[in-house]
Scaffold this motif. Structure first.
Motif, PDB file in Angstrom:
ATOM      1  N   GLN A 302      33.793   1.347  61.249  1.00  0.00           N
ATOM      2  CA  GLN A 302      33.731   1.088  62.429  1.00  0.00           C
ATOM      3  C   GLN A 302      34.820   1.412  63.892  1.00  0.00           C
ATOM      4  OE1 GLN A 302      34.567  -3.307  62.734  1.00  0.00           O
ATOM      5  NE2 GLN A 302      34.120  -3.006  60.775  1.00  0.00           N
ATOM      6  N   VAL A 303      35.568   1.965  63.989  1.00  0.00           N
ATOM      7  CA  VAL A 303      36.304   2.850  65.141  1.00  0.00           C
ATOM      8  C   VAL A 303      35.784   3.830  65.098  1.00  0.00           C
ATOM      9  CG1 VAL A 303      38.916   3.708  65.243  1.00  0.00           C
ATOM     10  CG2 VAL A 303      38.184   1.266  63.892  1.00  0.00           C
ATOM     11  N   LEU A 304      35.647   4.828  63.906  1.00  0.00           N
ATOM     12  CA  LEU A 304      34.667   6.819  64.417  1.00  0.00           C
ATOM     13  C   LEU A 304      33.312   6.261  65.475  1.00  0.00           C
ATOM     14  CD1 LEU A 304      35.953   8.355  61.594  1.00  0.00           C
ATOM     15  CD2 LEU A 304      37.084   8.388  64.042  1.00  0.00           C
ATOM     16  N   THR A 305      33.301   7.229  66.246  1.00  0.00           N
ATOM     17  CA  THR A 305      31.914   7.376  67.244  1.00  0.00           C
ATOM     18  C   THR A 305      31.512   8.741  66.669  1.00  0.00           C
ATOM     19  OG1 THR A 305      32.816   7.550  69.402  1.00  0.00           O
ATOM     20  CG2 THR A 305      32.550   5.489  68.662  1.00  0.00           C
ATOM     21  N   PRO A 306      30.367   8.969  67.094  1.00  0.00           N
ATOM     22  CA  PRO A 306      29.914  10.660  67.131  1.00  0.00           C
ATOM     23  C   PRO A 306      31.015  11.389  68.719  1.00  0.00           C
ATOM     24  CG  PRO A 306      27.816   8.734  67.788  1.00  0.00           C
ATOM     25  CD  PRO A 306      29.899   7.990  67.603  1.00  0.00           C
ATOM     26  N   SER A 307      31.929  10.534  68.927  1.00  0.00           N
ATOM     27  CA  SER A 307      32.324  11.766  70.133  1.00  0.00           C
ATOM     28  C   SER A 307      33.810  12.086  68.740  1.00  0.00           C
ATOM     29  CB  SER A 307      32.858  10.957  71.253  1.00  0.00           C
ATOM     30  OG  SER A 307      33.434   9.735  70.643  1.00  0.00           O
ATOM     31  N   ASP A 308      34.276  11.669  68.273  1.00  0.00           N
ATOM     32  CA  ASP A 308      34.758  11.292  67.322  1.00  0.00           C
ATOM     33  C   ASP A 308      35.269  13.308  66.171  1.00  0.00           C
ATOM     34  OD1 ASP A 308      37.111   9.610  68.709  1.00  0.00           O
ATOM     35  OD2 ASP A 308      35.102   8.310  67.147  1.00  0.00           O
ATOM     36  N   VAL A 309      35.189  13.946  67.058  1.00  0.00           N
ATOM     37  CA  VAL A 309      34.511  15.159  65.966  1.00  0.00           C
ATOM     38  C   VAL A 309      35.494  15.243  65.082  1.00  0.00           C
ATOM     39  CG1 VAL A 309      33.348  17.660  66.010  1.00  0.00           C
ATOM     40  CG2 VAL A 309      32.487  15.988  68.286  1.00  0.00           C
ATOM     41  N   GLU A 310      36.721  15.713  65.668  1.00  0.00           N
ATOM     42  CA  GLU A 310      37.668  16.345  64.751  1.00  0.00           C
ATOM     43  C   GLU A 310      38.072  15.036  63.352  1.00  0.00           C
ATOM     44  OE1 GLU A 310      40.063  18.779  63.593  1.00  0.00           O
ATOM     45  OE2 GLU A 310      38.850  19.246  64.882  1.00  0.00           O
ATOM     46  N   ALA A 311      38.178  13.608  63.928  1.00  0.00           N
ATOM     47  CA  ALA A 311      38.041  12.820  62.955  1.00  0.00           C
ATOM     48  C   ALA A 311      37.073  12.632  61.849  1.00  0.00           C
ATOM     49  CB  ALA A 311      38.261  11.725  63.695  1.00  0.00           C
ATOM     50  N   ARG A 312      36.021  12.265  62.238  1.00  0.00           N
ATOM     51  CA  ARG A 312      34.912  13.129  61.688  1.00  0.00           C
ATOM     52  C   ARG A 312      34.806  14.054  59.932  1.00  0.00           C
ATOM     53  NH1 ARG A 312      30.026   9.145  63.376  1.00  0.00           N
ATOM     54  NH2 ARG A 312      29.000  11.025  62.509  1.00  0.00           N
ATOM     55  N   LYS A 313      35.568  15.290  61.079  1.00  0.00           N
ATOM     56  CA  LYS A 313      34.989  16.275  60.388  1.00  0.00           C
ATOM     57  C   LYS A 313      36.569  16.452  59.179  1.00  0.00           C
ATOM     58  CE  LYS A 313      36.096  21.229  61.391  1.00  0.00           C
ATOM     59  NZ  LYS A 313      35.997  22.606  61.593  1.00  0.00           N
ATOM     60  N   GLN A 314      37.553  15.851  59.797  1.00  0.00           N
ATOM     61  CA  GLN A 314      38.489  15.357  58.222  1.00  0.00           C
ATOM     62  C   GLN A 314      38.087  14.906  57.439  1.00  0.00           C
ATOM     63  OE1 GLN A 314      42.307  13.837  60.549  1.00  0.00           O
ATOM     64  NE2 GLN A 314      41.754  16.299  61.809  1.00  0.00           N
ATOM     65  N   LEU A 315      37.381  13.612  57.863  1.00  0.00           N
ATOM     66  CA  LEU A 315      36.292  12.681  57.148  1.00  0.00           C
ATOM     67  C   LEU A 315      35.721  13.609  55.628  1.00  0.00           C
ATOM     68  CD1 LEU A 315      36.586   9.961  55.815  1.00  0.00           C
ATOM     69  CD2 LEU A 315      34.845   9.271  57.085  1.00  0.00           C
ATOM     70  N   LEU A 316      34.676  13.821  56.548  1.00  0.00           N
ATOM     71  CA  LEU A 316      33.579  15.258  55.756  1.00  0.00           C
ATOM     72  C   LEU A 316      34.443  15.758  53.866  1.00  0.00           C
ATOM     73  CD1 LEU A 316      30.859  15.520  57.973  1.00  0.00           C
ATOM     74  CD2 LEU A 316      31.178  14.256  56.270  1.00  0.00           C
ATOM     75  N   GLU A 317      35.433  16.427  54.600  1.00  0.00           N
ATOM     76  CA  GLU A 317      36.356  17.679  54.163  1.00  0.00           C
ATOM     77  C   GLU A 317      37.092  16.809  52.780  1.00  0.00           C
ATOM     78  OE1 GLU A 317      39.681  18.947  56.953  1.00  0.00           O
ATOM     79  OE2 GLU A 317      38.162  19.923  57.793  1.00  0.00           O
ATOM     80  N   LEU A 318      37.240  15.449  52.874  1.00  0.00           N
ATOM     81  CA  LEU A 318      37.132  14.955  51.827  1.00  0.00           C
ATOM     82  C   LEU A 318      36.401  14.540  50.650  1.00  0.00           C
ATOM     83  CD1 LEU A 318      39.747  11.941  53.277  1.00  0.00           C
ATOM     84  CD2 LEU A 318      40.182  14.295  52.344  1.00  0.00           C
ATOM     85  N   GLU A 319      35.121  15.157  50.978  1.00  0.00           N
ATOM     86  CA  GLU A 319      34.262  15.139  50.191  1.00  0.00           C
ATOM     87  C   GLU A 319      34.621  14.886  48.576  1.00  0.00           C
ATOM     88  OE1 GLU A 319      29.804  15.967  49.145  1.00  0.00           O
ATOM     89  OE2 GLU A 319      30.852  17.088  50.560  1.00  0.00           O
ATOM     90  N   SER A 320      35.303  16.307  48.063  1.00  0.00           N
ATOM     91  CA  SER A 320      35.268  16.887  46.663  1.00  0.00           C
ATOM     92  C   SER A 320      36.179  15.684  46.170  1.00  0.00           C
ATOM     93  CB  SER A 320      35.973  18.423  46.571  1.00  0.00           C
ATOM     94  OG  SER A 320      36.496  18.448  47.852  1.00  0.00           O
TER      95      SER A 320
END
Length: 388
Positions: A302-320
């Motif tokens: 709910q909080v993250l938006t497309p403009s929060d690139v860095e936060a989304r990137k950090q989240l995707l790094e947790l995939e493994s």
């Protein structure tokens, strides 16, 4: 055997003493004014015993006559009390059978000359409540309230009935008279919980939570669920009011509660609403590293938006790290859906459905498939959702 020996002893003593008594009857002289009487001691003793027996018989006859006169005068009252007990029994049996009309009729009759009229009237009120006869119900309760010891029971009963009718404001007025405190009985506190939840008066419910916990009104699991529901409702209400109210509500929580994922997630959503996104993201990311959970992933979506690139990137790094966590898969899928990146959204919804194919996950996957033009697959996915 012992009794026979006793009787034998008495007979032998009599045989030994009787010659002495026959030969020595004694002499008794009685003078009363001008009257004189002479007799033997044996005759005097027999006469005395006979006089005492006649006196006892006379006393018995006098008492019997007095009781007969009194009982004949009070006989109608006894009949009425006996009839009242009978009506009360019939009413109790009718209540057990849930024959409300018969129960009401019998209990009202039993209350007229019953030993405890308030109980009959409360039972009649219950029967009237089940028949939706509110006028008669209120009349019975008003009569029962005339008994001082029954006043609180009547007020509790009236509150419960008003709550069942949906007259919440009237029920609240009645509950205010009961004044739920630490000295209140468990039924009153349970009634307060139910009424405050129906009114969504979370502030009032929050105030009595310590009392509920102290008196063990609910078991541990039920109390935790009630506390969670109350505090979340207060945070959501505060987030709709203003930032000051949100901070006040947040600091109203205990230190242990401020570490719970559910409250952190709701607080972060509130901060984001008041344009404190950076603080909200930082709070969620910190909790994500400490103890990831569904509320945190839902809040991130709910909080993250497309403009929060860095936060989304950090989240995707947790995939493994969270490849087996369905809440993580759903969170990422929702973020791609925000970007209208339906291809990646479909991939992540597929991962989520592989771990947990709930109807909501399947319908979300079907939406992504439809946007990708995979109509047949989307139709099959929706059919699967219906079967699930």
């Amino acid at each position: 055997m012992i009794r026979a020996l006793v009787y034998l002893g008495i007979i032998l003593v009599g045989l030994c003493v009787s010659p002495f008594l026959v030969g020595n009857t004694g002499y008794l002289y009685i003078a009363l004014g001008e009257y004189q009487a002479e007799t033997s001691i044996v005759f005097g003793v027999i006469a005395l015993i006979l006089f005492y027996s006649l006196l006892q018989l006379f006393e018995f006859i006098v008492v019997w006559v007095i009781n007969l006169i009194l009982s004949s005068r009070l006989l109608p009252e006894k009949w009425r009390k006996k009839a009242a007990r009978k009506h009360t029994l019939v009413g109790a049996l009718a209540l057990a059978e849930e024959d409300w009309a018969a129960a009401e009729k019998a209990m009202v009759k039993g209350a007229e000359k019953g030993e405890i009229p308030a109980l009959n009237l409360l039972a009649a009120a219950r029967a009237a409540q089940h028949q939706n006869n509110t006028v008669a119900r209120d009349e019975y309760l008003a009569k029962a309230a005339l008994e001082p010891l029954a006043a609180k029971a009547v007020s509790t009963t009236r509150t419960r009935y008003l709550l069942q009718q949906g007259e919440l404001e009237s029920a609240q007025e009645e509950l205010t008279k009961l004044n739920p405190t630490s000295k209140s009985k468990t039924p009153v506190l349970l009634l307060a919980i139910e009424l405050y939840k129906a009114l969504e008066d979370w502030q009032a419910l929050k105030l009595i939570l310590p009392i509920i916990n102290k008196k063990h009104v609910l078991d541990e699991q039920a109390f935790k669920a009630l506390s969670l529901e109350t505090n979340l409702a207060l945070l959501q209400s505060a987030a709709k009011t203003n930032e000051q109210e949100l901070e006040k509500c947040w600091h109203w929580l205990s230190r242990a509660e401020r570490k719970q994922a559910e409250y952190i997630a709701e607080y972060a959503i509130g901060l984001n609403h008041f344009e404190h996104k950076a603080q909200a993201i930082k709070l969620l990311q910190k909790q994500l590293k400490a103890a990831p959970s569904k509320p945190i992933f839902d809040a991130l979506a709910q909080v993250l938006t497309p403009s929060d690139v860095e936060a989304r990137k950090q989240l995707l790094e947790l995939e493994s790290q969270y490849e087996d966590n369905v809440d993580y898969q759903i969170c990422v899928a929702k973020l791609y859906h925000q970007n209208s990146d339906y291809h990646n959204a479909k991939v992540w919804w597929q991962k989520a459905c592989y771990l947990e194919d709930t109807p909501s996950n399947l319908h979300a996957l079907a939406d992504a498939q439809e946007h990708e033009g995979e109509l047949n697959r989307a139709l099959q996915t929706r059919r699967k959702a219906v079967r699930v």
